[in-house]
Design an enzyme around this catalytic site. Structure first.
Site, PDB file in Angstrom:
ATOM      1  N   ASP A  28      24.866  66.781  62.507  1.00 51.05           N
ATOM      2  CA  ASP A  28      24.712  68.224  62.701  1.00 51.05           C
ATOM      3  C   ASP A  28      23.250  68.656  62.647  1.00 51.05           C
ATOM      4  O   ASP A  28      22.946  69.823  62.879  1.00 51.05           O
ATOM      5  CB  ASP A  28      25.507  68.993  61.631  1.00 51.05           C
ATOM      6  CG  ASP A  28      26.997  69.067  61.962  1.00 51.05           C
ATOM      7  OD1 ASP A  28      27.366  68.712  63.088  1.00 51.05           O
ATOM      8  OD2 ASP A  28      27.774  69.468  61.084  1.00 51.05           O
ATOM      9  N   GLY A  77      54.884  32.070  35.210  1.00 53.80           N
ATOM     10  CA  GLY A  77      55.169  30.641  35.233  1.00 53.80           C
ATOM     11  C   GLY A  77      54.150  29.798  34.504  1.00 53.80           C
ATOM     12  O   GLY A  77      54.274  28.567  34.466  1.00 53.80           O
ATOM     13  N   SER A  92      49.564  40.796  32.309  1.00 48.24           N
ATOM     14  CA  SER A  92      48.415  41.716  32.139  1.00 48.24           C
ATOM     15  C   SER A  92      47.259  41.321  33.068  1.00 48.24           C
ATOM     16  O   SER A  92      46.242  40.811  32.622  1.00 48.24           O
ATOM     17  CB  SER A  92      47.951  41.765  30.679  1.00 48.24           C
ATOM     18  OG  SER A  92      47.851  40.481  30.102  1.00 48.24           O
TER      19      SER A  92
END
Length: 635
Positions: A35, A470, A541
């Site tokens: 602009d 796991g 976590s």
């Protein structure tokens, strides 16, 4: 170079005195990409003769080489100093420039128009007294025009110029100018902008910048520079109650103890009664000390050192305030956030909040709403993405002294910082303290954590096992608890799957839900440690920030992080529950290690490689570490 005053030749001392005592206006230029913001500032610097001859020669050479004006002077190059900006023809960073006229000094911030750099625009606006919002006359009001206008108003800037630029490209059409002004006025009314001054201009050609343009005889208002010279500089801070955020406790020797900082508002004199917050202790000002000597009074904007008549405990980040009209103190607030970071805001995730010189831990609630800057609708949202604006509640880990942002930018404006990366992720404005923060107080108990643990003959601890699904966390945690119980220890095991059957049954597996999952578990673990228990926590976590939050909740040496280090290939090979297979098949979304990240601990107290140790060996290692009381990392 600079504007030439007759006083320079006639009386240099008078000139320097006049220059020193001119008022200073800070303003920013903003708006959408291309602009003409940088061009406008370059034109202001050029027309106010703030360019040395060698700079002008370099500008002419650069304009021929990388300019966008076909060999003519490209004034934007005076501001767009980064190579990337010159290559792309856009502003990326905030560029600050100084210039002056016979009437006033100016510091202008040229802020980027690209949506990606909205955070830089907020930085430039945070210290501005006025805003020049540019609009390309060919394009009219765009989304970024609305976003920047909303932010300008949100940040408390009340002096606004609507600079309708590139009027030469629409043949200085009054009808086009009026159309844009009416379009903008409709939006301004919606966001609460009561006044603005619209100016038709051509920054590149210098029309209506320093002098009225003959090309717009239908415009009777001032050119931009005259408006900037006449814009009122707010000076009502001296009439506000006294506030001084303490930046430094000045103790050069045993005989002097002062409190240094810049006065945010008000006036202070020796003998005035002050209150230190958040402690609430009161005293009287003894001296106002500066490098050049003591002062009979000091006002807003001055940096001073205050000495007090009484010895009271005051630290960096505290606030000294007029005793008769102190700011409020609270630890829970409603606030507006402007989110800066590529990584979304997650409710419940711990951040650092910096307000003035004080830094505290903060958690952000799920947004009450976010704002659509085009329609100003309040939209439901679970989190805030890059450049989004929303209203949220904040909970802090310690009370702070504050004033609402509408009353004091210094005591109501803050930033949020990522605890792990130290990135600034948001800017915010405090609205008010939540009523519940005033109604709820900490109740002291005669039987404390130490007494409860001593009654059980143990030290309370949280043993936090983290690792991939796991990895063997639950198996190892179960074996550790059995061994501790056999030794007569008082324990409790919080297992990820088990907790999701009750306390966290309402949570899914999105990033936001995972954050809330760990927040709740950490708070429960804290209560159990307070009860004197040894708490075993077995949760994936996945995020460092939440594990750090859990650590910070506990006391010194009460948190033991155990990294159950299992390569994903091995965890997937075990896959007892078949979860990896479902995730690979697309049946489970947001599964850690597959389509959701796992951030491994960087310095756990204990690291166990399950490809080399059996679950029994791992459990024995944790037990030996706990019984030995060691706090050296085990590799």
């Amino acid at each position: 170079m600079a504007h030439v005053s007759d006083l320079i030749a006639e009386d240099i001392e008078a000139y320097l005195h006049a220059h020193q005592h001119k008022s200073l206006l800070r303003f920013l230029t903003c708006g959408s990409v291309d602009d003409g913001k940088s061009t406008l500032i370059g034109r202001l610097l050029y027309d106010s003769k703030m360019i040395f001859e060698d700079q002008l020669a370099a500008l002419e050479a650069d304009s021929r080489k990388v300019g966008t004006q076909g060999g003519e002077i490209d004034f934007a190059l005076l501001v767009d100093g980064l190579a990337a900006e010159r290559e792309q023809g856009i502003t990326i960073d905030v560029a600050y420039r100084f210039f002056s006229t016979d009437k006033r000094k100016f510091i202008v911030a040229d802020t980027p128009g690209h949506e990606q750099y909205t955070r830089n625009m907020v930085t430039g606006a945070s210290t501005a007294d006025a805003a020049v919002i540019l609009i390309d006359a060919r394009k009219g009001v765009l989304t970024q025009t609305r976003r920047h206008s909303y932010l300008v108003n949100l940040l408390g800037i009340r002096h606004i110029v609507l600079a309708v630029n590139k009027m030469d490209l629409v043949d200085w059409s009054q009808a086009r100018f009026d159309e844009i002004v009416n379009q903008y006025r409709a939006f301004a009314d919606q966001i609460g902008v009561r006044e603005f001054t619209a100016i038709p201009m051509s920054a590149l050609r210098g029309e209506n910048i320093t002098e009225p343009s003959a090309l717009a005889p239908w415009y009777a208002g001032p050119p931009l520079l005259r408006w900037l010279e006449a814009a009122p500089v707010e000076d009502d801070l001296r009439g506000a109650p006294f506030r001084l955020p303490v930046q430094w406790v000045n103790r050069p020797n045993l005989d002097f103890r002062g409190f240094s900082g810049m006065i945010a508002s008000g006036v202070i004199r020796p003998g005035d009664r002050i209150k230190a917050l958040p402690s609430g202790r009161e005293s009287t000002v003894d001296r106002i000390v500066t490098l050049t000597g003591d002062l009979p009074q000091a006002v807003a904007g001055q940096s001073v050192t205050l000495t007090l008549a009484d010895e009271i405990d005051i630290s960096r980040g505290d606030v000294l305030a007029a005793a008769a009209s102190p700011p409020a103190v609270a630890d829970q607030f409603e606030a507006t956030l402007v989110w800066f970071d590529e990584e979304a805001m997650l409710p419940g995730r711990p951040y650092l909040m910096k307000l003035g010189a004080r830094t505290v831990a903060a958690q952000v609630s799920e947004p009450k709403f976010k704002v659509n800057v085009n329609t100003l609708e309040h939209l439901a949202a679970r989190r805030l993405e890059l450049n989004e604006i929303g209203v949220c509640n904040l909970s802090l880990d310690a009370p702070i002294a504050f004033d609402p942002y509408a009353r004091s930018h210094d005591l109501g404006g803050f930033i949020l910082i990522d605890r792990i990366s130290n990135r600034t992720v948001a800017a915010g404005m405090l609205h008010f303290a939540l009523r519940r923060s005033q109604n709820i107080h900490w109740q002291a108990m005669d039987v404390d954590k130490t007494a409860r643990a001593a009654g059980k003959g143990q030290k309370a601890r949280v043993v936090w096992l983290t690792g991939l699904s796991g990895a063997g966390k639950s198996t190892i945690a179960n074996l550790v608890e059995k061994r501790l119980a056999a030794e007569g220890r008082h324990t409790y095991l919080l297992d990820g799957d088990n907790v999701r059957h009750g306390l966290n049954k309402d949570l899914g597996f999105t990033e936001a839900d995972r954050v809330e999952n760990i927040r709740r578990v950490a708070e429960v673990a804290k209560l159990m440690v307070d009860a004197g228990l040894i708490v075993l926590v077995s949760f994936i976590s996945p995020f460092r920030a939440e594990r750090q939050m859990a650590r910070d909740l506990m006391g010194d040496r009460e948190f033991v992080e155990v990294f159950i280090d299992t390569p994903i290939a091995e965890a997937e090979r075990r896959d007892v529950k078949g979860l990896y297979a479902k995730a690979r098949a697309g049946e489970l979304k947001n599964f850690t290690g597959v389509d959701s990240p796992y951030e491994a601990p960087e310095a756990p107290e204990i690291r166990i490689d399950t490809t080399r140790a059996t679950p029994e060996q791992a459990a024995e290692r944790i037990f030996d570490w706990l019984e030995g009381g060691g706090f050296d990392p085990v590799i």
